[in-house]
Design a protein around this motif. Structure first.
Motif, PDB file in Angstrom:
ATOM      1  N   GLY A   7       8.722   4.511  -3.115  1.00  0.00           N
ATOM      2  CA  GLY A   7       9.535   3.235  -2.282  1.00  0.00           C
ATOM      3  C   GLY A   7       8.176   2.808  -3.234  1.00  0.00           C
ATOM      4  N   GLY A   8       6.791   2.529  -3.032  1.00  0.00           N
ATOM      5  CA  GLY A   8       5.897   1.772  -3.130  1.00  0.00           C
ATOM      6  C   GLY A   8       6.141   0.744  -4.445  1.00  0.00           C
ATOM      7  N   ALA A   9       5.900   1.543  -5.518  1.00  0.00           N
ATOM      8  CA  ALA A   9       6.745   0.782  -6.837  1.00  0.00           C
ATOM      9  C   ALA A   9       7.895  -0.192  -6.630  1.00  0.00           C
ATOM     10  CB  ALA A   9       6.962   1.907  -7.908  1.00  0.00           C
ATOM     11  N   VAL A  10       9.001   0.546  -5.595  1.00  0.00           N
ATOM     12  CA  VAL A  10      10.105  -0.162  -5.782  1.00  0.00           C
ATOM     13  C   VAL A  10      10.143  -1.104  -5.143  1.00  0.00           C
ATOM     14  CG1 VAL A  10      12.647  -0.468  -4.626  1.00  0.00           C
ATOM     15  CG2 VAL A  10      11.629   1.745  -5.893  1.00  0.00           C
ATOM     16  N   ALA A  11       8.942  -1.329  -3.831  1.00  0.00           N
ATOM     17  CA  ALA A  11       9.176  -2.705  -3.548  1.00  0.00           C
ATOM     18  C   ALA A  11       7.889  -3.738  -3.902  1.00  0.00           C
ATOM     19  CB  ALA A  11       8.255  -2.087  -1.759  1.00  0.00           C
ATOM     20  N   ALA A  12       7.080  -2.709  -4.714  1.00  0.00           N
ATOM     21  CA  ALA A  12       6.107  -4.027  -5.546  1.00  0.00           C
ATOM     22  C   ALA A  12       6.997  -4.716  -6.002  1.00  0.00           C
ATOM     23  CB  ALA A  12       5.192  -3.468  -5.771  1.00  0.00           C
ATOM     24  N   VAL A  13       7.741  -4.337  -7.140  1.00  0.00           N
ATOM     25  CA  VAL A  13       8.550  -4.864  -8.302  1.00  0.00           C
ATOM     26  C   VAL A  13       9.376  -5.979  -7.543  1.00  0.00           C
ATOM     27  CG1 VAL A  13      10.115  -4.955  -9.794  1.00  0.00           C
ATOM     28  CG2 VAL A  13       8.393  -3.306  -9.523  1.00  0.00           C
ATOM     29  N   VAL A  28       1.106  -0.865   0.230  1.00  0.00           N
ATOM     30  CA  VAL A  28       0.104  -0.128  -0.437  1.00  0.00           C
ATOM     31  C   VAL A  28       0.852   1.148   0.379  1.00  0.00           C
ATOM     32  CG1 VAL A  28      -2.099   1.513   1.549  1.00  0.00           C
ATOM     33  CG2 VAL A  28      -2.058  -1.054   1.247  1.00  0.00           C
ATOM     34  N   GLY A  29       1.242   1.793  -1.019  1.00  0.00           N
ATOM     35  CA  GLY A  29       1.606   2.756  -1.414  1.00  0.00           C
ATOM     36  C   GLY A  29       2.012   3.946  -2.271  1.00  0.00           C
ATOM     37  N   HIS A  30       2.919   4.681  -2.362  1.00  0.00           N
ATOM     38  CA  HIS A  30       3.036   5.837  -3.758  1.00  0.00           C
ATOM     39  C   HIS A  30       4.012   4.762  -4.641  1.00  0.00           C
ATOM     40  CE1 HIS A  30       6.808   5.997  -1.245  1.00  0.00           C
ATOM     41  NE2 HIS A  30       7.348   7.406  -2.202  1.00  0.00           N
TER      42      HIS A  30
END
Ligand SMILES: Nc1ncnc2c1ncn2[C@@H]1O[C@H](COP(=O)(O)OP(=O)(O)OP(=O)(O)O)[C@@H](O)[C@H]1O
Ligand SMILES: [Mg+2]
Length: 291
Positions: free
Chosen positions: A46-52, A13-15
């Protein structure tokens, strides 16, 4: 590091930030004009980096986010899906948040963000109910309701950058992750009520340290770099993703921190946030609807 034998269901859940990267010998001094050796752009934050990173570990990951309803917001949506992430986004009538990042000859990143950080809101029409069936969630941005929705998951890891929202929402998190070098990510015992089960502080090549809710302290080592150092952008959030995955898989704290450290080290060996990231799982067939 143990590799989990069962599928682990993970989400963020993030940006998202649309980032322009410029590779330079050194960051410019005041008044200079610089000509980068290389430039590129891609969705990050942060949200995108962690999701990938989570998709590369678990085979699939869902990102609950909010994107600008403009060209860059829609491009971020497409490109993150191309990276294997299932993106559940509310497109808002704002400009997509952007950032500019210098990568210097040591691979150090220097970031300037442009525009406000947009996290998802609970009132956004996203499949929040799925989080109750999710093993682990990493939280980087969102309103109080989004954080409460994240709390339905088995494990919640949050960035210390969101300390104020966490304090306001009074939602218990399992692990809080902050970087020693980042003054915006400073956490002191007592800042959160209830306190996180684990407060983790990363320290680059020195690995990092943690403190448990009952006051036990420990350290963890950095993992060896699996290749030459290229670009530090995204180490912290890749680390957090590895920790989230490990805790979601039922590893104990030391093992989950080791998983995080492997992810942080791997991220450093590739250009931008994604090229070096650790991959454990083959991508699972993309699902729509339920997880
Ligand atoms: N030089 C390095 N060698 C090995 N591991 C590293 C190195 N730098 C970072 N890591 C790993 O990544 C983790 C996070 O790194 P760091 O503390 O630099 O986060 P950060 O400051 O939030 O980074 P960023 O904001 O650039 O993503 C560290 O705890 C470590 O495990
Ligand atoms: Mg960081």
């Amino acid at each position: 590091v143990t590799t989990p034998s069962r599928p682990v269901c993970v989400a963020v859940v993030g940006h998202v930030e649309w980032v322009i990267f410029a590779r330079v010998q050194r960051v410019p001094l005041a008044g200079e004009i610089l000509h980068p050796e290389e430039t590129w752009e891609e969705p990050a934050g942060g949200g995108a980096v962690a999701a990938v990173q989570l998709a590369k570990l678990a085979g699939e990951a869902t990102l609950f986010t909010s994107l600008g309803d403009d060209e860059l917001g829609h491009r971020a949506h497409r490109e993150l899906q191309d990276h294997g992430v299932r993106v559940e986004a509310d497109f808002r009538d704002v400009r997509q948040r952007r950032a500019f990042t210098f990568i210097d000859e040591n691979g150090e990143r220097t970031i300037t963000t442009l525009g406000e950080r947009h996290g998802p809101r609970r009132s956004d029409p996203l499949p929040w109910e799925e989080l109750a069936a999710t093993d682990a969630v990493y939280f980087t941005a969102g309103d109080d309701g989004a954080l409460e929705a994240a709390r339905q998951a088995g494990v919640v890891v949050a960035t210390a950058r969101e300390l104020r929202s966490l304090a306001r929402a009074r939602v218990a998190v399992d692990a809080l992750v902050g970087s020693r070098r980042d003054p915006w990510e400073e956490y002191t015992r007592g800042d959160l009520k209830p306190p996180p089960r684990f407060a983790v502080r990363t320290a680059g090549a020195d690995g990092g340290s943690y403190e448990t809710a009952d006051g036990r302290r420990g350290t963890f080592a950095a993992a060896p770099l699996p290749g030459p150092r290229v670009d530090a952008y995204g180490c912290g959030d890749s680390f957090a993703a590895g920790l989230t995955f490990g805790l979601g898989a039922g590893l104990d704290l030391d093992e989950a921190l080791a998983m995080g450290a492997r992810c942080g080290a791997a991220c450093l060996t590739g250009r931008g946030p994604y090229r070096g990231q650790l991959r454990l799982a083959a991508e699972r067939p993309r699902t729509t609807g339920s997880l």
